[in-house]
Design an enzyme around this catalytic site. Structure first.
Site, PDB file in Angstrom:
ATOM      1  N   CYS A   1       5.585 -12.508 -12.265  1.00 38.46           N
ATOM      2  CA  CYS A   1       4.693 -13.030 -11.665  1.00 38.46           C
ATOM      3  C   CYS A   1       3.403 -11.965 -11.168  1.00 38.46           C
ATOM      4  O   CYS A   1       2.535 -12.170 -12.307  1.00 38.46           O
ATOM      5  CB  CYS A   1       4.563 -13.853  -9.971  1.00 38.46           C
ATOM      6  SG  CYS A   1       5.603 -15.187  -9.766  1.00 38.46           S
TER       7      CYS A   1
ATOM      8  N   LEU B   1       0.782  -1.080   0.244  1.00 41.52           N
ATOM      9  CA  LEU B   1      -0.013   0.536   0.028  1.00 41.52           C
ATOM     10  C   LEU B   1       0.596   1.093  -0.351  1.00 41.52           C
ATOM     11  O   LEU B   1       0.776   1.892   0.965  1.00 41.52           O
ATOM     12  CB  LEU B   1      -1.230   0.313   1.621  1.00 41.52           C
ATOM     13  CG  LEU B   1      -1.925  -1.049   1.088  1.00 41.52           C
ATOM     14  CD1 LEU B   1      -2.144  -0.996   2.884  1.00 41.52           C
ATOM     15  CD2 LEU B   1      -2.989  -1.402   0.361  1.00 41.52           C
TER      16      LEU B   1
ATOM     17  N   GLY C   1       6.680  -5.335 -11.282  1.00 42.06           N
ATOM     18  CA  GLY C   1       6.634  -6.355 -12.711  1.00 42.06           C
ATOM     19  C   GLY C   1       7.153  -7.677 -11.803  1.00 42.06           C
ATOM     20  O   GLY C   1       6.510  -7.762 -11.165  1.00 42.06           O
TER      21      GLY C   1
ATOM     22  N   LYS D   1      12.845  -5.176  -8.592  1.00 38.66           N
ATOM     23  CA  LYS D   1      12.905  -4.528  -7.567  1.00 38.66           C
ATOM     24  C   LYS D   1      13.892  -5.018  -6.343  1.00 38.66           C
ATOM     25  O   LYS D   1      15.052  -6.160  -7.190  1.00 38.66           O
ATOM     26  CB  LYS D   1      11.382  -5.682  -6.970  1.00 38.66           C
ATOM     27  CG  LYS D   1      11.690  -7.664  -6.104  1.00 38.66           C
ATOM     28  CD  LYS D   1      10.753  -7.832  -5.562  1.00 38.66           C
ATOM     29  CE  LYS D   1      11.294  -9.129  -5.098  1.00 38.66           C
ATOM     30  NZ  LYS D   1       9.768  -9.694  -4.837  1.00 38.66           N
TER      31      LYS D   1
ATOM     32  N   ARG E   1      12.427  -9.012 -15.769  1.00 43.59           N
ATOM     33  CA  ARG E   1      11.735  -9.167 -16.163  1.00 43.59           C
ATOM     34  C   ARG E   1      10.421  -7.966 -16.375  1.00 43.59           C
ATOM     35  O   ARG E   1       9.788  -8.285 -15.018  1.00 43.59           O
ATOM     36  CB  ARG E   1      10.546 -10.926 -15.642  1.00 43.59           C
ATOM     37  CG  ARG E   1      11.999 -12.074 -16.319  1.00 43.59           C
ATOM     38  CD  ARG E   1      11.322 -13.029 -16.437  1.00 43.59           C
ATOM     39  NE  ARG E   1      12.170 -13.859 -15.092  1.00 43.59           N
ATOM     40  CZ  ARG E   1      11.841 -15.093 -14.822  1.00 43.59           C
ATOM     41  NH1 ARG E   1      11.067 -15.877 -15.318  1.00 43.59           N
ATOM     42  NH2 ARG E   1      12.548 -15.658 -13.477  1.00 43.59           N
TER      43      ARG E   1
HETATM   44  P1  NAD Z   1      12.224 -19.955 -14.541  1.00 42.39           P
HETATM   45  O1  NAD Z   1      11.645 -19.825 -16.323  1.00 42.39           O
HETATM   46  O2  NAD Z   1      13.608 -19.449 -14.112  1.00 42.39           O
HETATM   47  O3  NAD Z   1      12.846 -21.650 -14.731  1.00 42.39           O
HETATM   48  C1  NAD Z   1      12.026 -22.688 -15.710  1.00 42.39           C
HETATM   49  C2  NAD Z   1      13.518 -23.368 -15.932  1.00 42.39           C
HETATM   50  O4  NAD Z   1      12.758 -25.178 -16.615  1.00 42.39           O
HETATM   51  C3  NAD Z   1      14.260 -23.574 -16.949  1.00 42.39           C
HETATM   52  O5  NAD Z   1      15.936 -23.047 -16.019  1.00 42.39           O
HETATM   53  C4  NAD Z   1      14.204 -24.158 -17.997  1.00 42.39           C
HETATM   54  O6  NAD Z   1      15.008 -24.443 -18.565  1.00 42.39           O
HETATM   55  C5  NAD Z   1      13.556 -25.456 -17.643  1.00 42.39           C
HETATM   56  N1  NAD Z   1      12.638 -26.063 -18.044  1.00 42.39           N
HETATM   57  C6  NAD Z   1      11.151 -26.128 -18.934  1.00 42.39           C
HETATM   58  N2  NAD Z   1      10.805 -27.251 -19.877  1.00 42.39           N
HETATM   59  C7  NAD Z   1      12.037 -28.274 -19.022  1.00 42.39           C
HETATM   60  C8  NAD Z   1      12.045 -29.495 -19.304  1.00 42.39           C
HETATM   61  N3  NAD Z   1      11.428 -30.355 -19.888  1.00 42.39           N
HETATM   62  N4  NAD Z   1      13.137 -30.414 -18.275  1.00 42.39           N
HETATM   63  C9  NAD Z   1      13.591 -29.494 -17.487  1.00 42.39           C
HETATM   64  N5  NAD Z   1      13.644 -28.410 -16.975  1.00 42.39           N
HETATM   65  C10 NAD Z   1      12.793 -28.060 -18.171  1.00 42.39           C
HETATM   66  O7  NAD Z   1      10.850 -19.999 -14.322  1.00 42.39           O
HETATM   67  P2  NAD Z   1      10.213 -19.434 -12.570  1.00 42.39           P
HETATM   68  O8  NAD Z   1      10.298 -18.475 -11.977  1.00 42.39           O
HETATM   69  O9  NAD Z   1      11.016 -20.396 -11.938  1.00 42.39           O
HETATM   70  O10 NAD Z   1       8.814 -20.196 -12.957  1.00 42.39           O
HETATM   71  C11 NAD Z   1       8.562 -21.127 -12.748  1.00 42.39           C
HETATM   72  C12 NAD Z   1       6.851 -21.752 -12.482  1.00 42.39           C
HETATM   73  O11 NAD Z   1       6.787 -21.084 -11.367  1.00 42.39           O
HETATM   74  C13 NAD Z   1       6.389 -20.624 -13.120  1.00 42.39           C
HETATM   75  O12 NAD Z   1       5.306 -21.144 -13.989  1.00 42.39           O
HETATM   76  C14 NAD Z   1       6.513 -19.099 -12.485  1.00 42.39           C
HETATM   77  O13 NAD Z   1       4.660 -18.789 -13.051  1.00 42.39           O
HETATM   78  C15 NAD Z   1       5.995 -19.659 -11.424  1.00 42.39           C
HETATM   79  N6  NAD Z   1       6.116 -19.066  -9.753  1.00 42.39           N
HETATM   80  C16 NAD Z   1       7.434 -18.178 -10.310  1.00 42.39           C
HETATM   81  C17 NAD Z   1       7.879 -17.123  -9.097  1.00 42.39           C
HETATM   82  C18 NAD Z   1       9.322 -16.396  -9.030  1.00 42.39           C
HETATM   83  O14 NAD Z   1       8.963 -15.994  -8.491  1.00 42.39           O
HETATM   84  N7  NAD Z   1       9.770 -16.894  -9.964  1.00 42.39           N
HETATM   85  C19 NAD Z   1       6.742 -17.634  -7.900  1.00 42.39           C
HETATM   86  C20 NAD Z   1       5.780 -18.415  -7.496  1.00 42.39           C
HETATM   87  C21 NAD Z   1       5.026 -19.223  -8.787  1.00 42.39           C
END
Ligand code: NAD
Length: 446
Positions: A277, A267, A274, A337, A344
């Protein structure tokens, strides 16, 4: 329990390391050889507080490993967590990676004659796990849910604080389509004592989206109020919010004093949210509703306000400097942040893009995100500076776009014009500067 984590990015790596630290035998799988290579010698592949130390600990203890071999990791596992990316494409999440991962996991399950629970940890819109993921797993394994397990365990960690958040969560949601998967999830998270909620997978998916959408709504609502305060003049939105925060429904009064919940940090005014998520999740839920004939007015407004918010900074710079063509502007902070190197959807990048389009000379600094920024802007005329304090005097205006604590000494450097896009400072901190701030415009005499 033997756990295979598919996808070793922010969520997969942090989950894998933390689960290993609680005694599970974890194999983190990724398709990027460079990630697996580094992890296989105990080195972190992302910047996250406390991660290098904890990774070393589990690596030495032998409870953590990394592999390119998805089939082998799945065949050996009691539970598989799918944590691959679900990026946003035209306001919808792209399910390519999750479908591919589910197909690969299913193919590996074909010859496994034990019960393995497959749990989605990626953020997917309600109704994905029990349709798209179920279909892919059933098709490629030749088995039905029941013969293998299906679950959805949303992740609420915040980048920069991810280890702390995973280790000390406020709740854990056990989305499940079969009782055995629920039992596996309960076993997996037995070392955690927080509130645990068992629901079906589409409810688990909706909890994650509802959570992020409501947090993003707070930010956009305050930013809209901030912009009105700016238009009015003579009202500092920070004073307004200080008054609002004192409502005991936001900060309860107890016998031990006032409780100041974390929600108050949402707030506050700024140049917009950004990260990987909030923008993606709000867009995806908005689009899901619209695809079903619901206009989703509130979420659309949250996005519209956020899209326009970085441009407030440009307006303020123009009000102080006039035409920005040829003006030298220093951007402090590139990550979306503090405490992360993640660029991203960062509001800083929106500000920079607009400054470049207007012909300004842009220089930029970030304590840890300089390298990804250099790659992002490879073909653009931006000067990246290592020593931000030396760059202040050369700039006609300085924009604090990410509230890194490193920038706290800025008042002593007396920038000519300062745009405090994160309201990190007090107006009185810059008596000799033109101080521009989101949600504050001094009342000029009539
Ligand atoms: P990211 O892009 O950092 O990591 C994804 C990883 O998956 C990559 O290293 C990629 O090479 C790997 N990958 C893709 N396909 C694959 C496969 N078939 N086999 C093996 N590895 C594979 O993504 P992230 O930020 O960790 O986010 C992952 C999920 O979690 C997303 O859905 C995101 O929305 C969610 N999420 C992210 C956050 C955050 O803060 N980053 C928080 C909560 C939820």
């Amino acid at each position: 329990m033997k756990v295979a984590v598919i996808g070793t990015g922010y969520v997969g790596l942090v989950s894998g390391v933390c689960l290993a630290a609680k005694g599970h035998a974890v194999t983190c799988v990724d398709l990027r050889p460079e990630v697996v290579e580094r992890l296989s010698i105990g080195l972190a592949t992302i910047h996250e507080n406390g991660l290098p130390e904890l990774l070393q600990e589990v690596f030495i203890a032998g409870t953590f490993g990394a592999s390119l071999d998805l089939a082998a990791a799945v065949s050996a596992a009691d539970l598989v967590l799918i944590a691959v990316g679900t990026p946003s494409v035209d306001g919808r999440i792209d399910l390519t990676a999750i479908t591919t991962a589910a197909e690969q996991v299913g193919a590996a399950l074909r010859d496994v004659d034990r019960f393995v629970a497959v749990v989605v940890k990626s953020t997917v819109v309600p109704g994905t796990t029990d349709t798209v993921v179920r279909d892919a797993l059933q098709r490629s394994s030749g088995k039905l849910v029941g013969e293998f397990g299906l679950g959805m365990n949303p992740e609420f960690l915040r980048e920069g604080n991810a280890i702390e958040d995973f280790m000390n969560p406020d709740r854990i949601v056990f989305g499940h389509e079969d009782p055995q998967t629920l039992a596996r999830l309960e076993d997996l998270y037995r070392p955690w004592t927080c509130d645990k909620l068992a629901v079906n997978t589409r409810t688990a998916e909706m909890i994650k989206y509802a959570n992020n959408c409501l947090l993003a709504t707070q930010i956009s609502a305050v930013n809209e109020l901030a912009n009105l305060c700016f238009e009015m003049g003579g009202i500092d939105v920070r004073d307004v919010m200080a008054g609002v925060h004192l409502d005991q429904r936001w900060s309860p009064l107890t016998t031990a004093g006032r409780v100041r919940p974390q929600i108050l940090s949402y707030l506050v005014p700024g140049c917009g949210f950004g990260g990987s998520c909030f923008p993606k999740d709000v867009q995806a839920l908005r689009t899901l509703g619209q695809d079903r004939g619901l206009p989703m007015h509130a979420l659309q407004a949250v996005l519209d306000i956020n899209d326009a918010q970085p441009l407030q900074v440009i307006r303020q710079l123009e009000s102080a400097l006039g035409d920005l063509r040829g003006r030298s502007i220093l951007i402090l902070g590139l990550a979306f942040k503090p405490d992360t190197d993640d660029l991203r959807e960062s509001a800083s990048l929106r500000i920079i893009d607009q400054l470049l389009a207007l012909g300004a000379h842009v220089s930029a600094h970030d304590p840890i995100a300089l390298e990804p920024a250099r790659r992002h802007y490879a073909a653009q005329p931006i000067t990246f500076v290592e020593d931000w304090s030396a760059a202040v005097s050369a700039a006609e205006a300085v924009v604090v776009a990410t509230a890194w604590r490193d920038y706290a000494p800025l008042p002593a450097l007396r920038p000519r014009v300062l745009a405090d896009a994160r309201r990190m400072f007090q107006p009185g901190d810059f008596p000799e500067s033109v101080y521009l701030a989101i949600g504050l415009r001094p009342l000029t005499s009539p």
